[in-house]
Design an enzyme around this catalytic site. Structure first.
Site, PDB file in Angstrom:
ATOM      1  N   TYR A 135      46.133  39.965  47.906  1.00 20.53           N
ATOM      2  CA  TYR A 135      45.429  39.486  48.874  1.00 20.53           C
ATOM      3  C   TYR A 135      45.755  38.445  49.279  1.00 20.53           C
ATOM      4  O   TYR A 135      45.363  37.900  50.472  1.00 20.53           O
ATOM      5  CB  TYR A 135      43.942  38.687  47.860  1.00 20.53           C
ATOM      6  CG  TYR A 135      43.312  39.804  47.815  1.00 20.53           C
ATOM      7  CD1 TYR A 135      42.177  40.361  47.962  1.00 20.53           C
ATOM      8  CD2 TYR A 135      43.374  39.251  46.291  1.00 20.53           C
ATOM      9  CE1 TYR A 135      41.508  41.163  46.923  1.00 20.53           C
ATOM     10  CE2 TYR A 135      42.225  39.752  45.203  1.00 20.53           C
ATOM     11  CZ  TYR A 135      41.865  40.844  45.433  1.00 20.53           C
ATOM     12  OH  TYR A 135      41.012  41.603  44.525  1.00 20.53           O
ATOM     13  N   ASP A 197      43.653  40.289  34.149  1.00 26.35           N
ATOM     14  CA  ASP A 197      44.654  40.434  34.234  1.00 26.35           C
ATOM     15  C   ASP A 197      45.776  40.167  33.959  1.00 26.35           C
ATOM     16  O   ASP A 197      46.771  40.024  32.825  1.00 26.35           O
ATOM     17  CB  ASP A 197      44.306  42.112  34.400  1.00 26.35           C
ATOM     18  CG  ASP A 197      43.380  42.668  34.197  1.00 26.35           C
ATOM     19  OD1 ASP A 197      43.202  43.516  33.500  1.00 26.35           O
ATOM     20  OD2 ASP A 197      42.882  43.227  35.868  1.00 26.35           O
ATOM     21  N   HIS A 421      51.234  46.243  46.097  1.00 25.47           N
ATOM     22  CA  HIS A 421      49.629  46.965  46.107  1.00 25.47           C
ATOM     23  C   HIS A 421      48.939  45.910  46.927  1.00 25.47           C
ATOM     24  O   HIS A 421      49.046  44.483  47.298  1.00 25.47           O
ATOM     25  CB  HIS A 421      49.176  46.284  44.950  1.00 25.47           C
ATOM     26  CG  HIS A 421      48.895  45.368  44.051  1.00 25.47           C
ATOM     27  ND1 HIS A 421      49.813  44.416  44.238  1.00 25.47           N
ATOM     28  CD2 HIS A 421      47.674  44.413  44.420  1.00 25.47           C
ATOM     29  CE1 HIS A 421      49.278  43.584  43.075  1.00 25.47           C
ATOM     30  NE2 HIS A 421      48.149  43.234  43.365  1.00 25.47           N
ATOM     31  N   TYR A 502      33.864  42.016  48.124  1.00 24.51           N
ATOM     32  CA  TYR A 502      33.669  40.348  47.583  1.00 24.51           C
ATOM     33  C   TYR A 502      34.637  39.398  48.274  1.00 24.51           C
ATOM     34  O   TYR A 502      34.697  37.838  48.360  1.00 24.51           O
ATOM     35  CB  TYR A 502      33.291  40.529  46.231  1.00 24.51           C
ATOM     36  CG  TYR A 502      34.317  40.376  45.082  1.00 24.51           C
ATOM     37  CD1 TYR A 502      35.313  39.215  44.409  1.00 24.51           C
ATOM     38  CD2 TYR A 502      34.869  41.510  44.308  1.00 24.51           C
ATOM     39  CE1 TYR A 502      36.053  39.067  43.753  1.00 24.51           C
ATOM     40  CE2 TYR A 502      36.190  41.680  43.748  1.00 24.51           C
ATOM     41  CZ  TYR A 502      36.532  40.312  43.744  1.00 24.51           C
ATOM     42  OH  TYR A 502      37.532  40.261  42.384  1.00 24.51           O
ATOM     43  N   ARG A 503      36.045  40.592  48.436  1.00 23.42           N
ATOM     44  CA  ARG A 503      37.067  39.960  48.443  1.00 23.42           C
ATOM     45  C   ARG A 503      38.531  40.274  48.874  1.00 23.42           C
ATOM     46  O   ARG A 503      37.945  41.331  48.495  1.00 23.42           O
ATOM     47  CB  ARG A 503      37.903  39.359  47.018  1.00 23.42           C
ATOM     48  CG  ARG A 503      38.542  38.711  46.883  1.00 23.42           C
ATOM     49  CD  ARG A 503      38.970  38.256  44.951  1.00 23.42           C
ATOM     50  NE  ARG A 503      40.180  36.940  44.605  1.00 23.42           N
ATOM     51  CZ  ARG A 503      40.450  36.896  43.517  1.00 23.42           C
ATOM     52  NH1 ARG A 503      40.000  38.349  42.107  1.00 23.42           N
ATOM     53  NH2 ARG A 503      41.766  35.657  42.689  1.00 23.42           N
TER      54      ARG A 503
END
Length: 564
Positions: A135, A197, A421, A502-503
């Site tokens: 993010y 995770d 990613h 949501y993010r």
């Protein structure tokens, strides 16, 4: 068993420690500040140097660094994260970069830095560790903001309350740190933590970004209770029951040293308005449909107690090995190839991971219902960890679902060379129709962009986070461009179908904020009013999640496409 903050090698041995995660960034000491790669907006070099010299007086030169060269931009590993830029950038590398990074040592220093930022009107960008790499990591939305590294010096576990089953921690405490503390204190038999995770991230950082884990306490924001916050004017605030003074505390002590109320970690809401949320901030298709229809009543009825996952075969395959172990083609995997991978690994096209908790009789009853329900699906198989000792994913989930953190899941990022990613994270109803629809749309767009679909459905109580992992080659400009196009396109596709994220990543925060447009963007207008009231100088996390103070126009900070 204690866990080490490392990434295991292929042979299961350790591949290096990560004390570097809490290192000082590379650059020029604030005691002799040079020119940063990017100045804060509306700030001259002279003004910036004056600010950094004042900051140096607060935290010391070892805790304040000007990002004066691209040396810090060479750090691009989760285990040694950059403190100043977006390691997995899809924009030009030099775009999302801090002008400096400051690491306060305690609450008063945080307050002093915030007050200085108000005085100089320089924007700050706080982060905990900088490992939220899908993010944007530690990078600021507004180039040139000053990064506030809350984790490097503030990593204490302040309290473990066994009877109340809560911990009070500082921002630098990772899930691995907290787990190891329980082991070292012989408390593991009494208390678990819930872990995501990857266990190397900040407990507080993950929580305020509304991250999830996988035990019955999997919704981290729902389970948090009480916050101590330095407001944008430098005031210290405690939420909920923290607003009640502890009668045993020394009233003459500084506020941050006063012992909190004994019920602070037990009841979230306190009295009057609840303000915590202001500080917080995805086998065959017919089998997926049937499985999700089975999951919904079991989850709502609490037969499924934890936050289970429905993982696509390529996600599991990527944890086991990189893409070249399965195909020599550079085209996206087709159905036949995915079925061959599933057969090779002894798995299905979709794989459900869950757990049961409680005394043995309770677990036996719940497990019998779960097995009976899922084995209705033609061809479905049931495995426990001892049945597949060589299945890395199953063994890792076995630990994760009992609160033991690791970094094993990081392996799927290496699906492609120089793997990086982005996450596309829409919310879905727990229904076969919605799950299949999201899968079909996201898979089609991934393949259109030249990528394999890699994803998982994370099942909450009444909704699912559909986490699409956009894995790209960070050294390949065309791969970065396609990844950026893909996430922007998926946001538009989702909005047209009423699906909201949501993010998200720094580069698309404004785009997603625009999709929450009910009644002429009433939600954003309320956010703007709250921002103006609490942060009148506009110095805190400018542009985060599409919220801009009146001093800044987002049009002045457009996000470039890579190479354009």
């Amino acid at each position: 068993m204690k866990q080490v903050d490392i990434l295991a090698g292929e042979d299961g041995e350790t591949a290096g420690t990560v004390s570097a995660a809490f290192r000082a960034p590379e650059g020029t000491p604030a005691s002799d500040p040079g020119r940063p790669l990017t100045l804060p907006p509306r700030t001259s070099l002279e003004k910036f140097k004056d600010f950094m010299l004042r900051v140096n007086d607060v935290v010391g030169s070892e805790n304040a660094t000007v990002i004066s060269s691209d040396a810090e931009l060479q750090h691009e590993d989760y285990l040694d994260p950059s403190k100043a830029y977006d390691m997995y950038h899809v924009t030009p590398k030099e775009f999302f970069v801090s002008s400096a990074v400051v690491a306060p040592r305690n609450v008063p220093e945080v307050q002093d830095i915030v007050r200085l930022a108000n005085e100089f009107e320089i924007p700050l960008w706080p982060f905990s560790v900088g490992r939220n790499v899908g993010y944007g990591g530690s990078a600021p939305r507004v180039p040139g903001s000053v990064g506030i590294d809350m984790g490097r010096n503030m990593g204490k576990i302040l309290e473990i309350n066994v009877d109340g089953a809560y911990a009070i921690v500082e921002p630098g405490v990772t899930f691995i740190d907290l787990h190891n503390h329980l082991v070292e204190s012989n408390l593991r038999e009494k208390l678990w933590i819930d872990v995501p995770d990857l266990g190397g991230g900040s407990v507080i950082g993950n929580t305020i970004e509304r991250g999830v884990g996988y035990t019955p306490y999997g919704d981290h924001w729902m389970m948090h209770c009480g916050m101590e916050v330095v407001l944008p004017d430098g005031t210290l605030w405690r939420s909920g029951m923290g607003g009640i003074p502890n009668p045993d505390a020394d009233p003459d002590a500084p506020p941050h040293e006063q012992k909190p109320n004994d019920t602070w970690g037990l009841f979230n809401y306190g009295f009057g308005p609840y303000n915590d949320g202001i500080f917080s901030q995805a086998s065959l298709d017919k089998d997926l449909h049937q499985a999700l229809e089975i999951i919904r009543p079991l989850r709502v009825g609490m037969v499924l107690q934890n936050v289970p996952t429905m993982r696509h075969i390529v996600l599991d395959a990527a944890v086991h090995a990189d893409r070249t172990n399965y195909t020599k083609s550079d085209k996206p995997l087709n159905d036949e190839e995915m079925d061959a991978i599933a057969a090779k690994l002894g798995l299905g096209r979709w794989n459900f991971y869950g757990a049961v908790y409680g005394p043995p009789p309770v677990r036996e009853v719940l497990l019998s219902v779960i097995k009976q329900s899922f084995l209705q699906i033609p061809g479905a198989k049931y495995f426990e960890p001892e049945d597949m000792p060589d299945n890395i994913v199953l063994q890792t989930r076995h630990n994760t679902l009992q609160g033991i953190p690791s970094t094993t899941e990081l392996r799927w990022v290496n699906w492609l060379p120089n793997g990086a990613h982005l996450f596309f994270s829409p919310i879905a109803k727990v229904s076969g129709d919605d799950g299949v629809a999201q899968y079909e749309v996201t898979r089609r767009r991934c393949e259109e962009a030249g990528f394999d679909f890699i994803g998982t459905f994370v099942v909450g109580m009444r909704e699912m986070h559909h986490i699409v992992c956009i894995v790209f080659n960070r050294k390949d400009p065309d791969s970065r461009r396609r990844a950026h196009w893909l996430i922007k396109t998926l946001i538009d596709d989702a909005a047209k179908r009423g699906w909201g994220e949501y993010r998200t990543h720094l580069s698309v925060m404004d785009q997603i904020a625009d999709t929450y447009s009910f009644n002429d963007h009433a939600q954003m207008k309320l956010n703007d009013k709250i921002k103006a009231a609490l942060d009148p100088k506009g110095i805190m996390a400018v542009g985060k999640n599409g919220v801009w103070p009146k001093q800044y126009k987002r049009e002045d900070f457009p996000v470039p496409m890579n190479g354009i």
